[in-house]
Enzyme design. Sequence first.
Site, PDB file in Angstrom:
ATOM      1  N   SER A 104       0.806  -1.224   0.000  1.00 11.45           N
ATOM      2  CA  SER A 104       0.000   0.000   0.000  1.00 11.45           C
ATOM      3  C   SER A 104       0.842   1.278   0.000  1.00 11.45           C
ATOM      4  O   SER A 104       0.500   2.229  -0.714  1.00 11.45           O
ATOM      5  CB  SER A 104      -0.972  -0.003   1.185  1.00 11.45           C
ATOM      6  OG  SER A 104      -1.936  -1.009   0.986  1.00 11.45           O
TER       7      SER A 104
ATOM      8  N   LYS B 255      -9.735  -5.492  10.684  1.00 10.19           N
ATOM      9  CA  LYS B 255     -10.857  -4.867   9.970  1.00 10.19           C
ATOM     10  C   LYS B 255     -12.157  -4.862  10.786  1.00 10.19           C
ATOM     11  O   LYS B 255     -12.986  -3.975  10.608  1.00 10.19           O
ATOM     12  CB  LYS B 255     -11.088  -5.558   8.624  1.00 10.19           C
ATOM     13  CG  LYS B 255      -9.981  -5.278   7.608  1.00 10.19           C
ATOM     14  CD  LYS B 255     -10.308  -5.861   6.260  1.00 10.19           C
ATOM     15  CE  LYS B 255      -9.166  -5.636   5.289  1.00 10.19           C
ATOM     16  NZ  LYS B 255      -9.476  -6.082   3.930  1.00 10.19           N
TER      17      LYS B 255
ATOM     18  N   GLY C 267     -15.286 -12.912   6.169  1.00  7.46           N
ATOM     19  CA  GLY C 267     -15.225 -11.464   6.026  1.00  7.46           C
ATOM     20  C   GLY C 267     -14.926 -11.025   4.601  1.00  7.46           C
ATOM     21  O   GLY C 267     -15.497 -10.038   4.117  1.00  7.46           O
TER      22      GLY C 267
ATOM     23  N   MET D 288      -9.158 -13.951  -5.116  1.00  3.10           N
ATOM     24  CA  MET D 288      -9.080 -12.649  -4.450  1.00  3.10           C
ATOM     25  C   MET D 288      -7.691 -12.366  -3.878  1.00  3.10           C
ATOM     26  O   MET D 288      -7.341 -11.219  -3.634  1.00  3.10           O
ATOM     27  CB  MET D 288     -10.132 -12.570  -3.352  1.00  3.10           C
ATOM     28  CG  MET D 288     -10.932 -11.290  -3.409  1.00  3.10           C
ATOM     29  SD  MET D 288     -11.993 -11.153  -1.999  1.00  3.10           S
ATOM     30  CE  MET D 288     -13.567 -11.375  -2.759  1.00  3.10           C
TER      31      MET D 288
ATOM     32  N   TYR E 214      -3.430 -12.433  -3.971  1.00  2.00           N
ATOM     33  CA  TYR E 214      -2.437 -12.165  -5.011  1.00  2.00           C
ATOM     34  C   TYR E 214      -1.074 -12.603  -4.499  1.00  2.00           C
ATOM     35  O   TYR E 214      -0.899 -12.857  -3.307  1.00  2.00           O
ATOM     36  CB  TYR E 214      -2.427 -10.683  -5.387  1.00  2.00           C
ATOM     37  CG  TYR E 214      -2.069  -9.781  -4.233  1.00  2.00           C
ATOM     38  CD1 TYR E 214      -3.059  -9.258  -3.402  1.00  2.00           C
ATOM     39  CD2 TYR E 214      -0.746  -9.471  -3.952  1.00  2.00           C
ATOM     40  CE1 TYR E 214      -2.736  -8.452  -2.338  1.00  2.00           C
ATOM     41  CE2 TYR E 214      -0.413  -8.660  -2.882  1.00  2.00           C
ATOM     42  CZ  TYR E 214      -1.418  -8.156  -2.081  1.00  2.00           C
ATOM     43  OH  TYR E 214      -1.090  -7.368  -1.015  1.00  2.00           O
TER      44      TYR E 214
ATOM     45  N   GLY F 180      -5.849 -11.249  -7.313  1.00  2.00           N
ATOM     46  CA  GLY F 180      -6.423 -10.065  -6.686  1.00  2.00           C
ATOM     47  C   GLY F 180      -5.524  -8.842  -6.660  1.00  2.00           C
ATOM     48  O   GLY F 180      -5.819  -7.890  -5.928  1.00  2.00           O
TER      49      GLY F 180
END
Length: 274
Positions: free
Chosen positions: A17, A66, A130, A215, A217, A239
């Site tokens: 990120s 999360k 989730g 989903m 990667y 993903g």
Amino acid sequence: MTDRYAVVGNPIAHSKSPLIHAAFARQTGQDLTYDRILAPLDGFRATIDEFRAAGGRGLNVTLPFKLEAFDYAPERTERAQAAGAVNTLAFDGTRCLADNTDGEGLTRDLEKNLGAVLGDARILLLGAGGAAQGVILPLLARKPQALVIANRTVTKAEQLAAQFAAQGPVRGSSFVALAGSMFDVVINATSASVEGAAPDLPRGLYAPGSLAYEMMYGKGETGFLAQARADGAGALADGLGMLVEQAAEAFFVWRGVRPDTAPVLARLRAGETP
Ligand code: ATR
């Protein structure tokens, strides 16, 4: 003053990120920094409070926090509420807005990067944890012909489907009961690939031209994708695009500017720093 953002998780060292957001900031001329924060497993709330007290403007939240982020922030967007989890926090004075950009990230990757048509599509979502819950509302918003949630533990799939019944044509299923059905898009939202396993699916699920989407990667061709290839899926994807698109959506929430994701994703795919 330069605005501060970060991603918080545990572990966090592997997170892409910061590279993605740095690329977005350069591209759009936004004056911001974006760091990694390792929060102790029992210290999520204190870590957030400290970041806010120091003037931080926003956080991305990743595993395993999360759900804690959801509890932390009572002011939530509709999509965060539906997801039951939060991956984006925006701070403005004493206000804290909680959002979830994962589902939008997935649907944008499917439609924009992979050319999938979700309207009127038959979509199969594997898993009922989730990761699955986070993408149901945005998928239904695309008006598919049907969204089938299939899970190893069928009751969880049925509960999840019931929760979203008012939002569109969604139903729960076991893996076995999928036999005889065909889908245009199959999304693996189970955590099976983490353990090198694959959901135990019947053959014949993939319609001509269909897409199999993992989903996760960075795991190469997972068991799920290998199975999909053998079963005739028209295209396979991991993903990574979802990661970039959910980041772009968070960037938009914070800055009101939408970065161009294509060059960032292309460089990540090539193993380069975006
Ligand atoms: P996440 O937040 O990643 O969704 P989770 O809430 O623990 O994690 O959910 C994990 C999901 O992966 C569940 O749907 C789980 O199925 P069960 O509900 O039956 O446990 C699914 N899962 C994990 N390992 C799996 C495997 N080997 N085969 C099929 N499904 C698996």
